[in-house]
Enzyme design. Structure first.
Site, PDB file in Angstrom:
ATOM      1  CG  HIS A  38      32.482  20.468   7.315  1.00 27.09           C
ATOM      2  ND1 HIS A  38      31.117  20.491   7.134  1.00 27.09           N
ATOM      3  CD2 HIS A  38      32.794  21.666   7.872  1.00 27.09           C
ATOM      4  CE1 HIS A  38      30.625  21.645   7.560  1.00 27.09           C
ATOM      5  NE2 HIS A  38      31.630  22.381   8.007  1.00 27.09           N
TER       6      HIS A  38
ATOM      7  CG  HIS B  98      27.167  22.281   4.486  1.00 26.10           C
ATOM      8  ND1 HIS B  98      26.343  21.937   5.529  1.00 26.10           N
ATOM      9  CD2 HIS B  98      28.278  21.507   4.605  1.00 26.10           C
ATOM     10  CE1 HIS B  98      26.919  20.991   6.249  1.00 26.10           C
ATOM     11  NE2 HIS B  98      28.096  20.714   5.722  1.00 26.10           N
TER      12      HIS B  98
ATOM     13  CG  ASP C 264      32.006  14.904   7.599  1.00 31.61           C
ATOM     14  OD1 ASP C 264      32.379  16.074   7.390  1.00 31.61           O
ATOM     15  OD2 ASP C 264      30.815  14.547   7.485  1.00 31.61           O
ATOM     16  CG  HIS C 265      32.980  16.107   3.316  1.00 32.06           C
ATOM     17  ND1 HIS C 265      32.154  15.791   2.261  1.00 32.06           N
ATOM     18  CD2 HIS C 265      32.170  16.190   4.394  1.00 32.06           C
ATOM     19  CE1 HIS C 265      30.904  15.696   2.690  1.00 32.06           C
ATOM     20  NE2 HIS C 265      30.893  15.933   3.983  1.00 32.06           N
TER      21      HIS C 265
ATOM     22  CG  HIS D 236      26.508  12.882   4.977  1.00 31.04           C
ATOM     23  ND1 HIS D 236      27.183  12.350   6.049  1.00 31.04           N
ATOM     24  CD2 HIS D 236      27.160  14.024   4.645  1.00 31.04           C
ATOM     25  CE1 HIS D 236      28.198  13.138   6.356  1.00 31.04           C
ATOM     26  NE2 HIS D 236      28.206  14.161   5.525  1.00 31.04           N
TER      27      HIS D 236
ATOM     28  CG  HIS E 297      32.370  20.868   2.532  1.00 32.93           C
ATOM     29  ND1 HIS E 297      31.887  19.770   1.840  1.00 32.93           N
ATOM     30  CD2 HIS E 297      31.966  20.696   3.827  1.00 32.93           C
ATOM     31  CE1 HIS E 297      31.224  18.984   2.672  1.00 32.93           C
ATOM     32  NE2 HIS E 297      31.269  19.526   3.882  1.00 32.93           N
TER      33      HIS E 297
ATOM     34  CG  ASP F  44      27.941  17.478   3.528  1.00 32.88           C
ATOM     35  OD1 ASP F  44      27.865  16.404   2.912  1.00 32.88           O
ATOM     36  OD2 ASP F  44      28.472  17.584   4.655  1.00 32.88           O
TER      37      ASP F  44
END
Length: 243
Positions: free
Chosen positions: A58, A114, A60-61, A171, A56, A133
């Protein structure tokens, strides 16, 4: 298992997964939040990264996409529904598409909730699932862009996978998830036992993922939710839980 999977800790609680298929020598990386630790591990192992798999959009990905592309010439494979939010994407995929790592094939599963276009990568022959996530060990992602109905459907698809399937989430949230799980299902002995195991692991500085579908069936209160309504209630409760 034909492939090698290396867990790379990043940021405060992210995991990046570096995956190598030895027969072909091909290597991919899943959800690189940052490039530096990935490039260092690939250099140490002598692997060239041919592709990046994003679940996805985001940051942090996807934060490491550009630098890894620049260093290794990697192709970014990303969810078609989130193309506009992943400018580094080269190849867009959706439900039922297949991507290869040497002779190993991954099937794309659309698992929104998400984020609106979230995908997961299931490697049936390797009994492995990279779910970003959507699901965590004993938990699930927050419903930022989707609904409880979507999350319930996605987790139901995961629950139907073979119990030995290893789940590589993104995570290290297991301790807080386990504490909430005990609150949600106080009479579930498997949750109580797993919480104790997780507490010992975290006290020792050890990672708690990957997990397995079997473990999640027994101890994940979101995957175990009987209905979307129950999942929504549990998600709302977890969002404010301070136990």
């Amino acid at each position: 298992m034909a492939i090698r999977i290396v867990r790379i800790p990043a940021l405060s609680d992210n995991y990046i997964w570096l995956v190598h298929e030895p027969d072909s020598g091909e290597t991919i990386v899943v959800d690189p939040s940052e490039a530096e630790p990935v490039l260092a591990e690939a250099d140490r192992a002598g692997w060239r990264i041919g592709a990046i798999w994003n679940t996805h959009w985001h940051p942090d990905h996807t934060g490491g996409n550009a630098a890894i592309k620049a260093a290794h010439g990697a192709t970014v494979i990303a969810p078609a529904a989130e193309a506009a939010r992943i400018p580094t994407a080269d190849h867009l995929v959706g439900e039922g598409d297949r991507v290869a790592l040497g002779a190993v094939e991954a099937v794309v599963m659309e698992t929104p909730a998400h984020t609106a276009g979230h995908i997961s990568f299931h490697l049936p022959a390797e009994q492995a699932l990279f779910c970003g996530d959507t699901m965590f060990a004993m938990g699930c992602g927050r419903l930022f862009e989707g609904s409880a109905e979507q999350m319930h459907a996605a987790l139901g698809r995961f629950a139907a996978l073979p119990p030995e399937t290893r789940v590589y989430c993104a995570h290290e949230y297991t301790l807080s998830n386990a504490r909430y799980a005990r609150h949600a299902e106080p009479d579930n002995d498997a949750i109580v036992e797993r919480l104790e195991t997780v507490e010992r692991a975290r006290e020792a500085g050890e990672a708690t993922v990957p997990t397995t579908i079997a473990l999640e069936r027994a101890t994940n209160p979101f995957l175990r939710a009987a209905t979307a309504e129950q999942l929504a209630q549990r998600r709302a409760a977890k969002d404010s839980f301070r136990g």
